[in-house]
Design a protein around this motif. Structure first.
Motif, PDB file in Angstrom:
ATOM      1  N   PHE A  50       7.451   9.492  -2.251  1.00  0.00           N
ATOM      2  CA  PHE A  50       8.021   8.183  -1.567  1.00  0.00           C
ATOM      3  C   PHE A  50       6.950   7.254  -2.152  1.00  0.00           C
ATOM      4  O   PHE A  50       7.245   6.122  -2.095  1.00  0.00           O
ATOM      5  N   GLY A  51       5.640   7.652  -2.180  1.00  0.00           N
ATOM      6  CA  GLY A  51       4.514   6.627  -2.493  1.00  0.00           C
ATOM      7  C   GLY A  51       3.230   7.266  -2.728  1.00  0.00           C
ATOM      8  O   GLY A  51       3.192   8.590  -2.473  1.00  0.00           O
ATOM      9  N   ASN A  52       2.253   6.574  -2.810  1.00  0.00           N
ATOM     10  CA  ASN A  52       0.911   6.917  -3.135  1.00  0.00           C
ATOM     11  C   ASN A  52       0.080   6.228  -2.124  1.00  0.00           C
ATOM     12  O   ASN A  52      -0.737   5.385  -2.372  1.00  0.00           O
ATOM     13  N   CYS A  53       0.069   6.873  -0.818  1.00  0.00           N
ATOM     14  CA  CYS A  53      -0.808   6.606   0.192  1.00  0.00           C
ATOM     15  C   CYS A  53      -1.944   7.527   0.570  1.00  0.00           C
ATOM     16  O   CYS A  53      -1.742   8.513   0.063  1.00  0.00           O
ATOM     17  N   SER A  54      -2.839   7.030   1.140  1.00  0.00           N
ATOM     18  CA  SER A  54      -3.930   7.827   1.547  1.00  0.00           C
ATOM     19  C   SER A  54      -3.691   9.010   2.655  1.00  0.00           C
ATOM     20  O   SER A  54      -4.305  10.101   2.716  1.00  0.00           O
ATOM     21  N   GLN A  55      -2.776   8.596   3.373  1.00  0.00           N
ATOM     22  CA  GLN A  55      -2.450   9.386   4.504  1.00  0.00           C
ATOM     23  C   GLN A  55      -0.938   9.247   4.870  1.00  0.00           C
ATOM     24  O   GLN A  55      -0.421   8.205   4.482  1.00  0.00           O
ATOM     25  N   GLY A  56      -0.287  10.178   5.298  1.00  0.00           N
ATOM     26  CA  GLY A  56       0.882  10.017   5.921  1.00  0.00           C
ATOM     27  C   GLY A  56       1.911  11.255   5.528  1.00  0.00           C
ATOM     28  O   GLY A  56       1.450  11.982   4.707  1.00  0.00           O
ATOM     29  N   ASN A  57       2.977  11.425   6.195  1.00  0.00           N
ATOM     30  CA  ASN A  57       4.185  12.506   5.832  1.00  0.00           C
ATOM     31  C   ASN A  57       5.336  11.645   5.849  1.00  0.00           C
ATOM     32  O   ASN A  57       6.073  11.547   6.992  1.00  0.00           O
ATOM     33  N   SER A  58       5.862  11.445   4.532  1.00  0.00           N
ATOM     34  CA  SER A  58       7.333  10.844   4.620  1.00  0.00           C
ATOM     35  C   SER A  58       8.572  11.406   5.342  1.00  0.00           C
ATOM     36  O   SER A  58       9.495  10.851   5.506  1.00  0.00           O
ATOM     37  N   GLU A  59       8.538  12.725   5.242  1.00  0.00           N
ATOM     38  CA  GLU A  59       9.467  13.560   5.734  1.00  0.00           C
ATOM     39  C   GLU A  59       9.521  13.732   7.393  1.00  0.00           C
ATOM     40  O   GLU A  59      10.691  14.222   7.823  1.00  0.00           O
TER      41      GLU A  59
END
Length: 361
Positions: A50-59
């Motif tokens: 979904f994107g190119n972030c340093s942190q996170g969990n899109s699901e």
């Protein structure tokens, strides 16, 4: 949640003698999507693809964030109704960013995809606040990944809004990604739906500065009908509706000031809204977005939605042509519809009981 409840309590106590319509959260579905799924809004959390972030969990994170926002809203409503409503006499609601979704084709799978698009974007927020739980489509496709409400939380949430705020700009096609191949998107967190403004090389409507906002006036009537049907014709306010223009360093100011397309946009969308009201939708108000050109999220000053042109160097405001049209619409070109459906001209300051004012041009 407790911090939000404390903040809401301070606001009710401090401003409730003047504020009669409270909105707890503006576009929570937008925040969960762009802040925690795609990572393009603050706090910029996401994960591939979904994107190119340093942190996170899109699901996972969008579901948790939305869950907490819904519970926070319900707590704020409880505080207002228990401690302030009797004396202050106000109402409380939430605002949803709402696309209208049309099936990509007449195939049954795309018709069902359009229904899922509504469930995963609009009903995701409103079903818990009106009916006490998330939409069945989300429960079916996300299973245990979707958080649960306790019995006490469900009771607290149910009927925790007095009105719905609708931010509506455009319509998109919805394509099924369960039985069909989708070139991009359409993951479980999105309801296995791919949304687009193009079909067979043809745009769904005239494009605007925002690449996802097309001019499709009939979408206003249809989205209001959706809210009317799903939420028992709860009172509604169209809290945002407008058209953007591109802003560039070398822009032609005269072209921006003579915003004929914006006038046509509002005329056509208001006519569509009038048809919904005529069919019984309980719409209490309409707000054009926006009074003036402003800072548009991550797009900054590159889009101009305003009825007033703003020189970003001097901050001088200049009325666009749409200001004159909107003023005339509000003060001179009003008709009323009585209970028999007969329309007559009248002066806007004259009061008629049990009648709704609509534009029928």
């Amino acid at each position: 949640m407790q911090d939000f409840a404390h903040f809401a309590d301070v606001c009710f106590r401090s401003f409730g003698d003047r504020v009669k319509y409270w909105v707890t959260i503006n576009e929570p579905n937008h925040l969960a999507d762009f802040g925690y799924l795609r990572g393009t809004y603050a706090p910029g959390r996401c994960s591939a693809p979904f994107g190119n972030c340093s942190q996170g969990n899109s699901e996972v994170e969008p579901l948790i964030v939305m869950h907490n926002m819904i519970l926070s809203h319900a707590k704020a409503t409880e505080i207002y109704r228990n401690n302030y409503k009797a004396k202050q006499g106000g109402s409380i609601g939430v605002i949803i960013h709402a696309f209208m979704y049309e099936p990509f084709s007449d195939n049954e799978v795309d018709v069902e995809a359009a229904a899922r698009a509504f469930a995963f974007n609009v009903a995701w927020v409103l079903d818990p606040l009106v009916h006490g739980d998330y939409p069945r489509e989300m429960r079916y496709y996300l299973g245990p990944q979707l958080p649960n409400f306790s019995a006490g939380e469900a009771n607290q949430m149910k009927r925790s809004i007095d009105f719905i705020g609708v931010n509506h700009y455009s319509t998109l096609y919805a394509k099924d990604c369960i039985y069909s191949n989708c070139e991009s998107g359409g993951y479980a967190i999105e309801g296995f739906v791919f949304t687009t403004g193009e079909r067979n090389g043809v745009l769904i409507g005239e494009p605007t500065a925002n690449p996802r906002f097309y001019v499709v006036p009939t979408g206003m009537e249809k989205i209001i009908e959706y809210f009317k049907r799903r939420y028992n014709n709860m009172p509604m306010f169209v809290t945002e509706n407008g058209m953007s223009q591109i802003s560039t360093p070398n822009e032609n100011v005269n072209e921006l000031l003579n915003d004929y397309k914006r006038i046509e946009f509002h005329k056509s969308y208001l006519s569509s809204l009038a048809r919904a009201i005529k069919d019984g939708a309980d719409v209490r108000g309409y707000f054009a977005w926006s009074f003036m050109d402003n800072f548009e999220w991550q797009c900054g000053y590159s889009f101009r939605f305003g009825l007033h042109y703003v020189d970003y160097t001097t901050l001088k405001r200049t009325p666009k042509l749409s200001v004159s049209w909107y003023r005339n619409f509000l003060t001179e070109n009003i008709t009323y519809m009585n209970q028999e459906g007969i329309t007559r001209n009248h002066h806007p300051n004259k009061k008629y009981k049990n009648r709704k004012y609509i534009d029928v041009e």
